[in-house]
Design a protein around this motif. Structure first.
Motif, PDB file in Angstrom:
ATOM      1  N   THR A  55       0.842  -1.194   0.000  1.00 53.91           N
ATOM      2  CA  THR A  55       0.000   0.000   0.000  1.00 53.91           C
ATOM      3  C   THR A  55       0.878   1.245   0.000  1.00 53.91           C
ATOM      4  O   THR A  55       2.099   1.162   0.143  1.00 53.91           O
ATOM      5  CB  THR A  55      -0.897   0.043   1.252  1.00 53.91           C
ATOM      6  OG1 THR A  55      -0.077   0.313   2.412  1.00 53.91           O
ATOM      7  CG2 THR A  55      -1.638  -1.266   1.462  1.00 53.91           C
ATOM      8  N   ALA A  56       0.230   2.383  -0.151  1.00 55.25           N
ATOM      9  CA  ALA A  56       0.951   3.653  -0.083  1.00 55.25           C
ATOM     10  C   ALA A  56       1.643   3.821   1.269  1.00 55.25           C
ATOM     11  O   ALA A  56       2.655   4.510   1.372  1.00 55.25           O
ATOM     12  CB  ALA A  56      -0.004   4.812  -0.337  1.00 55.25           C
ATOM     13  N   SER A  57       1.102   3.170   2.303  1.00 55.36           N
ATOM     14  CA  SER A  57       1.735   3.225   3.635  1.00 55.36           C
ATOM     15  C   SER A  57       2.974   2.347   3.691  1.00 55.36           C
ATOM     16  O   SER A  57       4.061   2.793   4.058  1.00 55.36           O
ATOM     17  CB  SER A  57       0.742   2.780   4.718  1.00 55.36           C
ATOM     18  OG  SER A  57      -0.302   3.697   4.878  1.00 55.36           O
ATOM     19  N   THR A  58       2.819   1.072   3.327  1.00 56.56           N
ATOM     20  CA  THR A  58       3.927   0.127   3.486  1.00 56.56           C
ATOM     21  C   THR A  58       5.075   0.392   2.526  1.00 56.56           C
ATOM     22  O   THR A  58       6.232   0.169   2.855  1.00 56.56           O
ATOM     23  CB  THR A  58       3.449  -1.325   3.288  1.00 56.56           C
ATOM     24  OG1 THR A  58       2.945  -1.486   1.948  1.00 56.56           O
ATOM     25  CG2 THR A  58       2.351  -1.678   4.285  1.00 56.56           C
ATOM     26  N   HIS A  59       4.751   0.881   1.313  1.00 56.94           N
ATOM     27  CA  HIS A  59       5.781   1.032   0.289  1.00 56.94           C
ATOM     28  C   HIS A  59       5.969   2.470  -0.177  1.00 56.94           C
ATOM     29  O   HIS A  59       6.584   2.711  -1.222  1.00 56.94           O
ATOM     30  CB  HIS A  59       5.459   0.129  -0.906  1.00 56.94           C
ATOM     31  CG  HIS A  59       5.814  -1.294  -0.655  1.00 56.94           C
ATOM     32  ND1 HIS A  59       5.145  -2.066   0.258  1.00 56.94           N
ATOM     33  CD2 HIS A  59       6.802  -2.084  -1.166  1.00 56.94           C
ATOM     34  CE1 HIS A  59       5.681  -3.276   0.295  1.00 56.94           C
ATOM     35  NE2 HIS A  59       6.696  -3.300  -0.561  1.00 56.94           N
ATOM     36  N   ILE A  79       5.229   5.483   2.527  1.00 56.92           N
ATOM     37  CA  ILE A  79       5.407   6.284   3.741  1.00 56.92           C
ATOM     38  C   ILE A  79       6.398   5.637   4.712  1.00 56.92           C
ATOM     39  O   ILE A  79       7.309   6.305   5.212  1.00 56.92           O
ATOM     40  CB  ILE A  79       4.051   6.524   4.430  1.00 56.92           C
ATOM     41  CG1 ILE A  79       3.163   7.380   3.529  1.00 56.92           C
ATOM     42  CG2 ILE A  79       4.250   7.196   5.785  1.00 56.92           C
ATOM     43  CD1 ILE A  79       1.760   7.549   4.040  1.00 56.92           C
ATOM     44  N   ASN A  80       6.227   4.347   4.996  1.00 55.28           N
ATOM     45  CA  ASN A  80       7.101   3.694   5.979  1.00 55.28           C
ATOM     46  C   ASN A  80       8.589   3.861   5.671  1.00 55.28           C
ATOM     47  O   ASN A  80       9.388   4.139   6.571  1.00 55.28           O
ATOM     48  CB  ASN A  80       6.745   2.215   6.108  1.00 55.28           C
ATOM     49  CG  ASN A  80       5.430   1.995   6.849  1.00 55.28           C
ATOM     50  OD1 ASN A  80       4.812   2.950   7.309  1.00 55.28           O
ATOM     51  ND2 ASN A  80       4.988   0.761   6.929  1.00 55.28           N
ATOM     52  N   ASP A  84      -2.587  12.688  -5.460  1.00 55.81           N
ATOM     53  CA  ASP A  84      -2.336  11.242  -5.521  1.00 55.81           C
ATOM     54  C   ASP A  84      -3.372  10.461  -4.724  1.00 55.81           C
ATOM     55  O   ASP A  84      -3.583  10.729  -3.534  1.00 55.81           O
ATOM     56  CB  ASP A  84      -0.946  10.913  -4.979  1.00 55.81           C
ATOM     57  CG  ASP A  84       0.158  11.385  -5.913  1.00 55.81           C
ATOM     58  OD1 ASP A  84      -0.135  11.605  -7.102  1.00 55.81           O
ATOM     59  OD2 ASP A  84       1.297  11.542  -5.444  1.00 55.81           O
ATOM     60  N   ALA A  85      -3.990   9.502  -5.383  1.00 59.22           N
ATOM     61  CA  ALA A  85      -4.937   8.626  -4.702  1.00 59.22           C
ATOM     62  C   ALA A  85      -4.175   7.560  -3.912  1.00 59.22           C
ATOM     63  O   ALA A  85      -2.989   7.327  -4.134  1.00 59.22           O
ATOM     64  CB  ALA A  85      -5.852   7.961  -5.725  1.00 59.22           C
ATOM     65  N   GLU A 115       6.722   6.966  -5.171  1.00 58.92           N
ATOM     66  CA  GLU A 115       6.013   7.171  -3.902  1.00 58.92           C
ATOM     67  C   GLU A 115       7.004   7.336  -2.753  1.00 58.92           C
ATOM     68  O   GLU A 115       6.835   8.187  -1.879  1.00 58.92           O
ATOM     69  CB  GLU A 115       5.089   5.985  -3.642  1.00 58.92           C
ATOM     70  CG  GLU A 115       4.083   6.213  -2.530  1.00 58.92           C
ATOM     71  CD  GLU A 115       2.881   7.020  -2.967  1.00 58.92           C
ATOM     72  OE1 GLU A 115       2.143   7.493  -2.077  1.00 58.92           O
ATOM     73  OE2 GLU A 115       2.666   7.204  -4.168  1.00 58.92           O
ATOM     74  N   VAL A 116       8.047   6.512  -2.746  1.00 62.33           N
ATOM     75  CA  VAL A 116       9.069   6.618  -1.706  1.00 62.33           C
ATOM     76  C   VAL A 116       9.756   7.983  -1.778  1.00 62.33           C
ATOM     77  O   VAL A 116       9.938   8.655  -0.758  1.00 62.33           O
ATOM     78  CB  VAL A 116      10.104   5.486  -1.841  1.00 62.33           C
ATOM     79  CG1 VAL A 116      11.281   5.724  -0.893  1.00 62.33           C
ATOM     80  CG2 VAL A 116       9.473   4.127  -1.540  1.00 62.33           C
ATOM     81  N   ALA A 117      10.131   8.397  -2.984  1.00 61.07           N
ATOM     82  CA  ALA A 117      10.815   9.685  -3.145  1.00 61.07           C
ATOM     83  C   ALA A 117       9.939  10.842  -2.684  1.00 61.07           C
ATOM     84  O   ALA A 117      10.411  11.761  -2.000  1.00 61.07           O
ATOM     85  CB  ALA A 117      11.212   9.871  -4.606  1.00 61.07           C
TER      86      ALA A 117
END
Length: 328
Positions: free
Chosen positions: A98-102, A104-105, A253-254, A312-314
């Motif tokens: 997810t956007a969280s695991t891959h 934000i984290n 971003d969704a 997403e990470v960047a």
């Protein structure tokens, strides 16, 4: 004589190697031969779990083996995701990113037990779910322009609730502040439910959230939606513009939910999982169930999904650095 014996040994060795390779190819071609575990790094009942279960049942039908959901929640999804990273790359343990695991984290946890861009094989992005920024009706701003003017006139007087430090809603709120040049007070909660309740009660005035949980209250007039983060306007809220329309494209971003496996998954298994999943996402009943969540099936290529994760990470590392967000 020695030459003939040597040739026989070489021939025998070649035959054994060929047989081994043939057996390996046949075994891989037969995948799967037993049930597959789908690791969901969040508790049952949330959006990630719902998306996973919609896909799991249909994917099992496509592959001819059951796909069993295994919920391993905790630490913003990092526990289950760390478990997946260490699993055997044989196609029998896969998971949901997810956007969280891959996204934000990797940006907010300095001692994360996995590398989001190196420790996994991407399969496909399953679904995109719009996010929404809404306010309590007491806020004297009927549109984004009026809201930004109001917020700029009284820095840190308006508060937004989030699902917790380092959550999607927290990062979205900080990105909105940066993009709109406003100062809002961040109030973290333990989950989106309490944040939503306090926004409804006007304890905080603003909420950044996945659309499915906020939509009933927006439709009921208990929240006022100012913008959605989605590629285009949402059918359920046709009068609510996207952030991109409002000149706040960075916030547009969704949320997303994708399918991954441990690193070094054999290419043929990756292809088989990808092709089967894309067929699942194209089924009318799956589309209908996603639509009820406000979700849109994606089904992109493994390479496209890998690039999405890198971006997403960047993005989140930039937000975390600017907002000084770091979690133990």
């Amino acid at each position: 004589m020695q030459r003939r014996n040597m040739l026989r040994l070489i021939a025998a060795g070649t035959a054994t190697l060929a047989a081994g390779l043939s057996f390996q190819a046949a075994a891989q071609g037969a995948y799967p031969t037993k049930p597959i575990t789908l690791v969901v790094p969040f508790p049952a009942g949330g959006t990630t779990d719902i998306v996973a279960r919609i896909v799991a049942d249909k994917l099992g039908q496509q592959l001819g083996q059951a796909v069993v959901v295994d919920n391993r929640g905790g630490a913003g999804g990092s526990i289950g995701t760390g478990f997946l990273a260490k699993a055997a790359p044989d196609g029998y343990t896969i998971g949901v990113a997810t956007a969280s695991t891959h996204g934000i984290n990797p940006a907010v946890y300095p001692r994360l037990q996995y590398d989001a861009t190196k420790d996994f094989t991407t399969i496909t992005n399953l679904a995109s779910v719009p996010n929404v920024m809404s306010v309590n009706p007491s806020v004297k701003a009927n549109d984004m322009k009026a809201f930004i003017a109001l917020a700029q006139s009284q820095p840190n007087k308006l508060a937004y609730g989030s699902a917790g430090n380092g959550s999607v809603s927290h990062m979205m709120g900080e990105l909105f502040k940066m993009s709109s040049k406003t100062e809002l007070l961040h109030v973290p909660y333990k989950g989106v439910g309490p944040a939503l309740n306090d926004t409804l009660a006007n304890q905080v005035q603003i909420l950044f959230d996945n659309l499915p949980s906020s939509l009933p209250f927006i439709e009921g007039g208990k929240l006022r939606a100012l913008a959605v983060a989605a590629p285009k306007r949402v059918a359920a809220l046709p009068n609510v513009p996207t952030f991109a329309e409002l000149g706040l494209g960075e916030v547009n971003d969704a949320s997303w939910f994708g399918l991954i496996a441990p690193a070094n998954l054999p290419a043929d298994i990756q292809t088989k999982l990808h092709d089967a999943t894309v067929k699942v996402l194209a089924q009318p009943d799956v589309k209908a169930r996603f639509e009820k969540l406000g979700a849109t099936p994606v089904g992109n290529t493994p390479a496209q999904f890998a690039n999405q994760i890198k971006a997403e990470v960047a993005k989140n590392k930039r937000i975390a650095a600017a907002a000084k967000i770091s979690l133990d």
